[in-house]
Design a protein around this motif. Structure first.
Motif, short mmCIF file in Angstrom:
data_model
loop_
_atom_site.label_atom_id
_atom_site.label_comp_id
_atom_site.label_asym_id
_atom_site.label_seq_id
_atom_site.Cartn_x
_atom_site.Cartn_y
_atom_site.Cartn_z
N SER A 104 24.15 123.33 -4.24
CA SER A 104 22.74 123.54 -3.49
C SER A 104 21.85 122.66 -3.78
O SER A 104 20.87 122.72 -2.90
CB SER A 104 22.51 125.31 -4.02
OG SER A 104 21.82 125.36 -5.35
N PHE B 292 28.22 130.62 0.18
CA PHE B 292 27.47 131.50 -0.41
C PHE B 292 26.57 130.89 -1.80
O PHE B 292 25.41 131.06 -1.76
CB PHE B 292 28.15 132.81 -1.00
CG PHE B 292 27.49 133.49 -1.84
CD1 PHE B 292 26.50 134.58 -1.12
CD2 PHE B 292 27.38 133.38 -3.34
CE1 PHE B 292 25.66 135.30 -2.06
CE2 PHE B 292 26.68 134.38 -3.95
CZ PHE B 292 25.79 135.24 -3.61
N ILE C 140 25.83 140.66 0.04
CA ILE C 140 26.08 139.55 0.92
C ILE C 140 27.23 138.74 0.86
O ILE C 140 27.91 138.26 1.69
CB ILE C 140 24.62 138.46 0.67
CG1 ILE C 140 23.45 139.35 1.21
CG2 ILE C 140 24.80 137.09 1.47
CD1 ILE C 140 22.10 138.73 0.92
N LYS D 227 23.89 128.35 -0.28
CA LYS D 227 22.83 128.93 0.64
C LYS D 227 21.94 129.96 -0.53
O LYS D 227 20.77 130.09 -0.28
CB LYS D 227 23.31 130.03 1.36
CG LYS D 227 22.61 130.62 2.55
CD LYS D 227 23.11 131.28 3.58
CE LYS D 227 22.21 132.10 4.81
NZ LYS D 227 22.93 132.62 5.78
N TYR D 228 22.63 130.71 -1.66
CA TYR D 228 21.67 131.32 -2.25
C TYR D 228 21.65 131.01 -3.87
O TYR D 228 20.88 131.56 -4.67
CB TYR D 228 22.24 132.90 -2.53
CG TYR D 228 22.15 133.51 -1.30
CD1 TYR D 228 21.10 134.05 -0.69
CD2 TYR D 228 23.35 133.44 -0.14
CE1 TYR D 228 21.05 134.68 0.72
CE2 TYR D 228 23.31 134.10 0.90
CZ TYR D 228 22.38 134.77 1.36
OH TYR D 228 22.16 135.31 2.68
N GLU E 239 19.61 128.50 -5.20
CA GLU E 239 18.17 128.15 -5.65
C GLU E 239 17.53 129.78 -6.20
O GLU E 239 17.13 129.76 -7.24
CB GLU E 239 17.22 127.63 -4.76
CG GLU E 239 17.53 126.38 -4.45
CD GLU E 239 17.59 125.46 -5.82
OE1 GLU E 239 16.62 125.53 -6.46
OE2 GLU E 239 18.61 124.65 -6.12
N GLU E 240 18.06 130.68 -5.31
CA GLU E 240 17.53 132.26 -5.62
C GLU E 240 18.15 132.66 -6.96
O GLU E 240 17.63 132.99 -7.87
CB GLU E 240 17.95 133.19 -4.33
CG GLU E 240 17.52 134.56 -4.71
CD GLU E 240 17.62 135.25 -3.47
OE1 GLU E 240 17.53 136.51 -3.77
OE2 GLU E 240 17.99 134.74 -2.37
N ILE E 241 19.28 132.41 -7.19
CA ILE E 241 20.31 132.84 -8.30
C ILE E 241 19.66 132.19 -9.53
O ILE E 241 19.39 132.81 -10.53
CB ILE E 241 21.79 132.52 -8.15
CG1 ILE E 241 22.41 133.24 -7.05
CG2 ILE E 241 22.54 132.74 -9.35
CD1 ILE E 241 23.83 133.09 -6.52
N ARG F 291 22.29 143.24 -4.27
CA ARG F 291 21.99 142.76 -2.86
C ARG F 291 22.96 141.45 -2.37
O ARG F 291 23.47 141.26 -1.52
CB ARG F 291 20.71 142.42 -2.70
CG ARG F 291 20.20 141.89 -1.11
CD ARG F 291 18.31 141.65 -1.06
NE ARG F 291 18.22 140.58 -1.79
CZ ARG F 291 18.25 139.30 -1.61
NH1 ARG F 291 18.87 138.88 -0.56
NH2 ARG F 291 17.78 138.27 -2.46
N LEU F 292 22.89 140.61 -3.58
CA LEU F 292 23.79 139.42 -3.41
C LEU F 292 24.92 139.54 -3.26
O LEU F 292 25.72 139.03 -2.68
CB LEU F 292 23.29 138.24 -4.36
CG LEU F 292 21.74 137.84 -4.19
CD1 LEU F 292 21.44 136.70 -5.42
CD2 LEU F 292 21.78 136.96 -2.84
#
Length: 74
Positions: free
Chosen positions: A67, A28, A8, A31-32, A34-36, A4-5
């Motif tokens: 991030s 990218f 994106i 933005k992502y 923390e999720e990573i 999914r990432l």
């Protein structure tokens, strides 16, 4: 989740204005990031699912590090 990432990242890279491709890779990561980090995802794995060159792993990692200090409304 890496797929999914990767999708994106691929879309962000493709839609970046001319001269801003690397900036969008950093964005990218910001933005992502923390999720990573939270999900212990592999940057190389994300890149493998994207259409972005594997050599951009360093640029994604720079964004992830940023991030912690930068927020975005994009």
């Amino acid at each position: 989740m890496e797929k999914r990432l990767g999708d994106i990242l691929s879309e962000m890279y493709k839609s970046a204005p001319e001269g801003y491709k690397v900036t969008y890779i950093h964005l990218f990561g910001i933005k992502y990031g923390e999720e990573i980090k939270r999900n212990n995802l592999s940057v190389k794995g994300i890149l493998a699912h994207s259409k972005v060159k594997p050599s951009f792993a360093t640029e994604v990692s720079k964004g992830i590090k940023l991030s912690k200090y930068v927020s975005t409304n994009v």
